[in-house]
Design a protein around this motif. Structure first.
Motif, PDB file in Angstrom:
ATOM      1  N   VAL A   1      20.800  21.702 -30.311  1.00  0.00           N
ATOM      2  CA  VAL A   1      22.006  22.082 -29.579  1.00  0.00           C
ATOM      3  C   VAL A   1      22.743  20.793 -29.217  1.00  0.00           C
TER       4      VAL A   1
ATOM      5  N   PHE B   1      22.567  29.998 -23.294  1.00  0.00           N
ATOM      6  CA  PHE B   1      22.721  29.951 -21.841  1.00  0.00           C
ATOM      7  C   PHE B   1      23.570  28.729 -21.465  1.00  0.00           C
TER       8      PHE B   1
ATOM      9  N   TYR C   1      23.536  26.400 -17.980  1.00  0.00           N
ATOM     10  CA  TYR C   1      22.980  26.129 -16.669  1.00  0.00           C
ATOM     11  C   TYR C   1      23.806  25.033 -16.009  1.00  0.00           C
TER      12      TYR C   1
ATOM     13  N   GLN D   1      23.760  22.081 -12.809  1.00  0.00           N
ATOM     14  CA  GLN D   1      22.904  21.318 -11.893  1.00  0.00           C
ATOM     15  C   GLN D   1      23.797  20.502 -10.971  1.00  0.00           C
TER      16      GLN D   1
ATOM     17  N   LEU E   1      18.266  23.752 -11.383  1.00  0.00           N
ATOM     18  CA  LEU E   1      19.088  24.286 -12.460  1.00  0.00           C
ATOM     19  C   LEU E   1      19.407  25.750 -12.175  1.00  0.00           C
TER      20      LEU E   1
ATOM     21  N   LEU F   1      21.387  29.257 -13.391  1.00  0.00           N
ATOM     22  CA  LEU F   1      21.974  29.934 -14.542  1.00  0.00           C
ATOM     23  C   LEU F   1      23.407  30.350 -14.234  1.00  0.00           C
TER      24      LEU F   1
ATOM     25  N   LYS G   1      24.646  33.949 -19.696  1.00  0.00           N
ATOM     26  CA  LYS G   1      23.782  33.988 -20.878  1.00  0.00           C
ATOM     27  C   LYS G   1      24.341  34.942 -21.926  1.00  0.00           C
TER      28      LYS G   1
ATOM     29  N   PHE H   1      24.642  22.189 -18.591  1.00  0.00           N
ATOM     30  CA  PHE H   1      23.764  22.140 -19.749  1.00  0.00           C
ATOM     31  C   PHE H   1      23.926  23.396 -20.593  1.00  0.00           C
TER      32      PHE H   1
ATOM     33  N   SER I   1      10.693  32.089 -25.342  1.00  0.00           N
ATOM     34  CA  SER I   1      11.721  31.656 -24.384  1.00  0.00           C
ATOM     35  C   SER I   1      11.660  30.172 -24.076  1.00  0.00           C
ATOM     36  N   LYS I   2      11.018  29.382 -24.934  1.00  0.00           N
ATOM     37  CA  LYS I   2      11.116  27.938 -24.757  1.00  0.00           C
ATOM     38  C   LYS I   2      12.568  27.548 -24.930  1.00  0.00           C
ATOM     39  N   LEU I   3      13.086  26.844 -23.963  1.00  0.00           N
ATOM     40  CA  LEU I   3      14.485  26.471 -23.970  1.00  0.00           C
ATOM     41  C   LEU I   3      14.670  25.074 -24.537  1.00  0.00           C
TER      42      LEU I   3
ATOM     43  N   PHE J   1      17.425  22.160 -24.431  1.00  0.00           N
ATOM     44  CA  PHE J   1      18.588  21.759 -23.657  1.00  0.00           C
ATOM     45  C   PHE J   1      19.477  20.817 -24.451  1.00  0.00           C
ATOM     46  N   GLY J   2      20.794  20.966 -24.253  1.00  0.00           N
ATOM     47  CA  GLY J   2      21.703  19.938 -24.700  1.00  0.00           C
ATOM     48  C   GLY J   2      21.613  18.741 -23.766  1.00  0.00           C
ATOM     49  N   THR J   3      22.330  17.701 -24.107  1.00  0.00           N
ATOM     50  CA  THR J   3      22.253  16.466 -23.332  1.00  0.00           C
ATOM     51  C   THR J   3      23.046  16.524 -22.038  1.00  0.00           C
TER      52      THR J   3
ATOM     53  N   TYR K   1       6.607  27.741 -16.835  1.00  0.00           N
ATOM     54  CA  TYR K   1       7.016  26.597 -17.646  1.00  0.00           C
ATOM     55  C   TYR K   1       7.101  25.342 -16.781  1.00  0.00           C
TER      56      TYR K   1
ATOM     57  N   TYR L   1       9.227  21.662 -17.245  1.00  0.00           N
ATOM     58  CA  TYR L   1      10.171  20.823 -17.968  1.00  0.00           C
ATOM     59  C   TYR L   1      10.283  19.509 -17.200  1.00  0.00           C
TER      60      TYR L   1
ATOM     61  N   LYS M   1      18.004  14.008 -21.387  1.00  0.00           N
ATOM     62  CA  LYS M   1      18.096  15.465 -21.383  1.00  0.00           C
ATOM     63  C   LYS M   1      16.841  16.082 -20.784  1.00  0.00           C
ATOM     64  N   VAL M   2      16.953  17.328 -20.403  1.00  0.00           N
ATOM     65  CA  VAL M   2      15.809  18.094 -19.916  1.00  0.00           C
ATOM     66  C   VAL M   2      14.920  18.441 -21.101  1.00  0.00           C
TER      67      VAL M   2
ATOM     68  N   PHE N   1      11.267  20.173 -22.675  1.00  0.00           N
ATOM     69  CA  PHE N   1      10.182  21.134 -22.517  1.00  0.00           C
ATOM     70  C   PHE N   1       8.842  20.412 -22.531  1.00  0.00           C
TER      71      PHE N   1
ATOM     72  N   ARG O   1       9.661  33.329 -15.645  1.00  0.00           N
ATOM     73  CA  ARG O   1      10.480  34.437 -16.103  1.00  0.00           C
ATOM     74  C   ARG O   1       9.668  35.725 -16.108  1.00  0.00           C
TER      75      ARG O   1
ATOM     76  N   PHE P   1      14.617  28.433 -12.402  1.00  0.00           N
ATOM     77  CA  PHE P   1      14.107  27.097 -12.163  1.00  0.00           C
ATOM     78  C   PHE P   1      13.988  26.792 -10.678  1.00  0.00           C
TER      79      PHE P   1
END
Lengths: 114, 113
Positions: free
Chosen positions: A4, A34, A36, A38, A44, A46, A49, A90, A100-102, A104-106, B33, B35, B42-43, B45, B95, B104
């Motif tokens: 992403v 999604f 998010y 911060q 974080l 939401l 989505k 994000f 559901s492992k996410l 993330f973008g930078t 989870y 993170y 970046k965040v 996992f 979740r 989170f």
């Protein structure tokens, strides 16, 4: 590889003007998408989505995002920025079969000026 | 509104020391989870946990890391021997079964000196 991309690391807008934060994802499968937010020293939260229902998704605080499969994009918009919108945003993707492992973008830091 | 809570909010430790970060997920959630976010990056996992076992972990999650759900409410991340590069904000998330949305916590900032 699944990825992403947030095209802008920093966006600055004036209060009352539109916000556009850009996000693109790799297109191996149909992902869940999604956004998010911060705020400084906060967790974080939401914003919104997309999970294969309506392509235009409305979120909290007046934000919305449009899923465009042809462009593999999920840009975040808001018609009128408020000072309280200043935060890190994000774009986040979850691909099928990843529990559901996410990913993330930078992140894009949004600055709102008077 | 139910929320994920994390303690401590900030911990400073010496290199080589063990650290335990604690999380209380939302009570009816079953997936958990960790993170992390190194400053300016970046965040990322680290690990996912379901049914009392790790369901997935990243390459970051090496033998120095472990997770546990000791009492049905807490979900902990242990770093056995901290390194300077472990300095980061660590986020716990949980979740429910029928949704992809992760909730989170506010994060635990770890500083390794």
């Amino acid at each position: 590889a699944q990825s992403v991309t947030q095209l802008d690391s920093h966006v600055s807008v004036s209060e009352g003007t539109p916000v556009l934060l850009r996000c693109n994802y790799s297109s191996s499968y149909s992902p869940s998408l999604f956004w998010y937010v911060q705020h400084p020293n906060k967790g974080l939260q939401l914003l919104l989505k997309y999970t294969s229902a309506a392509t235009l998704v409305k979120g909290i605080n007046g934000f919305e995002a449009e899923f465009k499969k042809s462009e593999t994009s999920f840009h975040l918009t808001k018609p009128s920025a408020h000072m309280s919108d200043a935060a890190e945003y994000f774009c986040v993707v979850s691909w099928p079969g990843t529990a559901s492992k996410l990913t993330f973008g930078t992140g894009t830091r949004l600055q709102v000026t008077l | 509104e139910p929320e994920v809570t994390q303690t401590p909010s900030h911990q400073v430790t010496q290199m080589g020391q063990e650290v335990i970060l604690r999380c209380v997920p939302i009570s009816n959630h079953l997936y958990f989870y960790w993170y992390r976010q190194i400053l300016g990056q970046k965040v990322e996992f680290l690990v996912s946990f379901y049914n009392n076992e790790i369901s997935e972990k990243s390459e970051i999650f090496d033998d120095q890391f472990s997770v546990e759900r000791p009492d049905g409410s807490n979900f902990t991340l242990k770093i056995r021997s901290t390194k300077l590069e472990d300095s980061a904000m660590y986020f716990c998330a949980s979740r429910a079964v029928n949704t992809g949305e992760l909730f989170f916590g506010e994060g635990s900032r770890l500083t390794v000196l």
